[in-house]
Design an enzyme around this catalytic site. Structure first.
Site, PDB file in Angstrom:
ATOM      1  N   LYS A  23       0.835  -1.208   0.000  1.00 44.65           N
ATOM      2  CA  LYS A  23       0.000   0.000   0.000  1.00 44.65           C
ATOM      3  C   LYS A  23       0.869   1.258   0.000  1.00 44.65           C
ATOM      4  CE  LYS A  23      -2.797   0.858   3.679  1.00 44.65           C
ATOM      5  NZ  LYS A  23      -2.528   2.226   4.207  1.00 44.65           N
ATOM      6  N   SER A  24       1.887   1.286   0.870  1.00 43.49           N
ATOM      7  CA  SER A  24       2.741   2.486   0.952  1.00 43.49           C
ATOM      8  C   SER A  24       3.426   2.754  -0.386  1.00 43.49           C
ATOM      9  CB  SER A  24       3.825   2.287   2.018  1.00 43.49           C
ATOM     10  OG  SER A  24       3.254   2.225   3.287  1.00 43.49           O
ATOM     11  N   GLY A  95      -4.893   8.008   5.332  1.00 42.26           N
ATOM     12  CA  GLY A  95      -3.971   8.940   5.978  1.00 42.26           C
ATOM     13  C   GLY A  95      -2.765   9.225   5.099  1.00 42.26           C
ATOM     14  N   ARG A 123      -8.170  12.186  12.669  1.00 41.63           N
ATOM     15  CA  ARG A 123      -6.725  11.921  12.714  1.00 41.63           C
ATOM     16  C   ARG A 123      -5.917  13.225  12.714  1.00 41.63           C
ATOM     17  NH1 ARG A 123      -5.385   6.901   9.010  1.00 41.63           N
ATOM     18  NH2 ARG A 123      -3.494   7.016  10.288  1.00 41.63           N
ATOM     19  N   GLN A 170       4.795   9.214   7.244  1.00 43.04           N
ATOM     20  CA  GLN A 170       3.881  10.149   6.571  1.00 43.04           C
ATOM     21  C   GLN A 170       4.351  11.586   6.796  1.00 43.04           C
ATOM     22  OE1 GLN A 170      -0.124   9.141   7.705  1.00 43.04           O
ATOM     23  NE2 GLN A 170      -0.010   7.154   6.688  1.00 43.04           N
ATOM     24  N   ASP A 316       1.838  -1.237  12.082  1.00 42.61           N
ATOM     25  CA  ASP A 316       0.566  -1.686  11.501  1.00 42.61           C
ATOM     26  C   ASP A 316       0.278  -3.159  11.831  1.00 42.61           C
ATOM     27  OD1 ASP A 316       0.193   0.821  10.435  1.00 42.61           O
ATOM     28  OD2 ASP A 316       0.899   0.288   8.426  1.00 42.61           O
TER      29      ASP A 316
HETATM   30  C1  S3P Z   1       2.536   4.802   6.167  1.00 42.62           C
HETATM   31  C2  S3P Z   1       3.125   5.139   7.370  1.00 42.62           C
HETATM   32  C3  S3P Z   1       2.625   4.701   8.680  1.00 42.62           C
HETATM   33  C4  S3P Z   1       1.672   3.517   8.541  1.00 42.62           C
HETATM   34  C5  S3P Z   1       0.661   3.717   7.436  1.00 42.62           C
HETATM   35  C6  S3P Z   1       1.361   3.914   6.103  1.00 42.62           C
HETATM   36  C7  S3P Z   1       3.121   5.328   4.907  1.00 42.62           C
HETATM   37  O1  S3P Z   1       1.926   5.764   9.287  1.00 42.62           O
HETATM   38  O2  S3P Z   1       1.003   3.287   9.779  1.00 42.62           O
HETATM   39  O3  S3P Z   1      -0.192   2.583   7.344  1.00 42.62           O
HETATM   40  O4  S3P Z   1       2.778   4.819   3.829  1.00 42.62           O
HETATM   41  O5  S3P Z   1       3.950   6.236   4.990  1.00 42.62           O
HETATM   42  P1  S3P Z   1       2.668   6.908  10.142  1.00 42.62           P
HETATM   43  O6  S3P Z   1       3.576   7.631   9.239  1.00 42.62           O
HETATM   44  O7  S3P Z   1       1.573   7.812  10.621  1.00 42.62           O
HETATM   45  O8  S3P Z   1       3.353   6.201  11.260  1.00 42.62           O
END
Ligand code: S3P
Length: 431
Positions: A23-24, A95, A123, A170, A316
């Site tokens: 996903k990331s 997010g 959030r 993020q 996660d």
């Molecule tokens: C992600 C970073 C993580 C993770 C999210 C995806 C990303 O969040 O929990 O599912 O793709 O950069 P945080 O950056 O808020 O820790």
């Protein structure tokens, strides 16, 4: 929308599956492709709802994107080609879309409005909007720009040196993306290393990124050039079947093509520490990201302690680790995981409340949870509360339970793993 799914006990899980794309990495492929000159192609893309939200937002800014299942083509004139959106940008439940896109929008000389679902509205966005304001972006929104809906008027931003109070990819990525479109150098320092897909992919698109321990710097004004991205399978999705294979009796599951970026493999470390029968084979590098095949078999697990710098590498996976701990010998303690409170749900509350309904001996703490092992689970009516990872964890818990489980709001799973129940059915059938 609410949906119910019945999940029953199984006697064994066997077979081979290829988990969906990361996903990331899928989000980043679309975003970076949208600000890179030329035609970017993406294979292995995750067609989950979150990544589709990212595609729709960039289409609204004039980027030409075609998506057929796991294949995506993105044609862009580069970051200066992005156009002011005529409509609001809907990030859905995502997010990553919200925060990374804020970093891009902060430097664009136009106005945009971001809105998402009920969960996104809760959030914290100040962790991104505050540093972006320091760079010169004009951002407003609910509670003075702390929550969505957010309105952004970007442009004329300058680089900053930012010490992030949280280890969050993020936050780091949003500031680096803003740095790319700003004057001067931007540096982000974090308290522990968070996932580094942004750093790796910026390099794949031709940008220079300088890393120094927990700091990353980028010089503004660099142009990204379109490339080909091959997305590996998502270790965060694989985690659910790794856990299932370890705790369902008589099981052996092979997971092909799983991303093994060291900033993401906390689940592998924990499984190994708990004594899981886990084999890692066919290790290779694809597109600058390590990848391997994983084989998990039913295991005798022992309790463990999880805290400190490993937390960002498994943040996660904590819901599914909590389930593993209910079946391990001894008491597992998870600490320093307060970030769980600001995920799609407050995951300390939702994990503890829902697993208790199934008979688990688990307690919430301020920054994690304490789980007493070897507790037999029973079926119950449980709820994902719209959180994909809570939904999948509860579905795996139901496989161990003698009586049937009804999972409310099971549709949420499509956010990151649209074919989760198809994979589960395949593994149950093959015996
Ligand atoms: C992600 C970073 C993580 C993770 C999210 C995806 C990303 O969040 O929990 O599912 O793709 O950069 P945080 O950056 O808020 O820790």
């Amino acid at each position: 929308m609410s949906s119910k799914q019945l999940v029953t006990n199984v006697s064994s899980l066997k077979g081979t599956i290829q988990v969906p794309g990361d996903k990331s990495i899928s989000h980043r492929a679309v975003m970076f492709g949208s600000i890179a000159k030329g035609k970017t192609t993406v294979t292995g893309f995750l067609p989950g709802e979150d990544c589709l939200s990212t595609i729709n937002c960039f289409r609204k800014m004039g980027v030409r994107i075609t998506q057929t299942g796991e294949y995506v083509e993105i044609e862009s004139d580069g970051i200066n080609g992005l156009k002011e959106p005529k409509d609001i940008l809907d990030v859905g439940n995502s997010g990553t879309t919200t925060r990374l896109m804020l970093g891009i929008l902060a430097t664009r000389p136009f106005h945009s409005v971001l809105i998402g679902d009920e969960s996104i509205a809760k959030r914290p966005m100040g962790r991104v909007t505050n540093p972006l304001r320091q760079m010169g972006a004009v951002i407003d929104g609910r509670e003075n720009g702390m929550y969505t809906p957010l309105s952004i008027r970007g442009g004329d931003t300058v680089g900053i040196q930012y010490h992030s109070p949280v280890a969050s990819a993020q936050v780091k990525s949003a500031i680096l993306l803003a740095g790319l479109g700003s004057k001067g150098v931007t540096t982000v320092t974090e308290p522990a290393l968070s996932r580094d897909h942004t750093e790796r992919m910026l390099e794949a698109f031709g940008a220079a990124v300088i890393r120094d321990g927990l700091s990353v710097s980028i010089e503004g004004g660099q142009t990204l050039t379109a490339t080909e991205i091959k997305v590996p399978g998502d270790i965060s999705s694989a985690a659910f079947f790794l856990a299932a294979g370890a705790i369902v009796p008589n099981s052996r599951i092979i997971l092909k093509n799983v991303g093994m970026n060291p900033t993401r493999t906390g689940i592998v470390t924990v499984l190994q520490k708990m004594g899981a029968e886990l084999e890692i084979t066919n290790e290779r590098i694809v597109n600058g990201e390590p990848v391997a095949d994983l084989t998990i078999s039913t295991s005798n697990l022992t309790a463990t302690e999880i805290s400190g710098d490993i937390i960002p590498a498994l943040i996660d996976e904590i819901p599914i680790i909590a389930l593993l701990a209910t079946q391990a010998d001894g008491q597992t303690v998870i600490r320093n995981a307060e970030e769980l409170k600001v995920k799609e749900t407050n995951r300390i509350d939702t994990v503890v409340t829902e697993l208790k309904k199934m008979g688990a001996m688990i307690e919430a703490t301020d920054d994690g949870m304490i789980i007493h092992g070897k507790s037999p689970l029973h079926g119950a009516e449980v709820n994902s509360y719209g959180d994909h990872r809570i939904g999948m964890m509860l579905a795996i818990a139901a496989l161990l339970s003698k009586s049937d489980t009804i999972l409310q709001d099971a549709d949420a799973i499509a956010v990151s793993y649209p074919n989760f129940f198809d994979h589960l059915t395949e593994l149950v059938k093959e015996d």
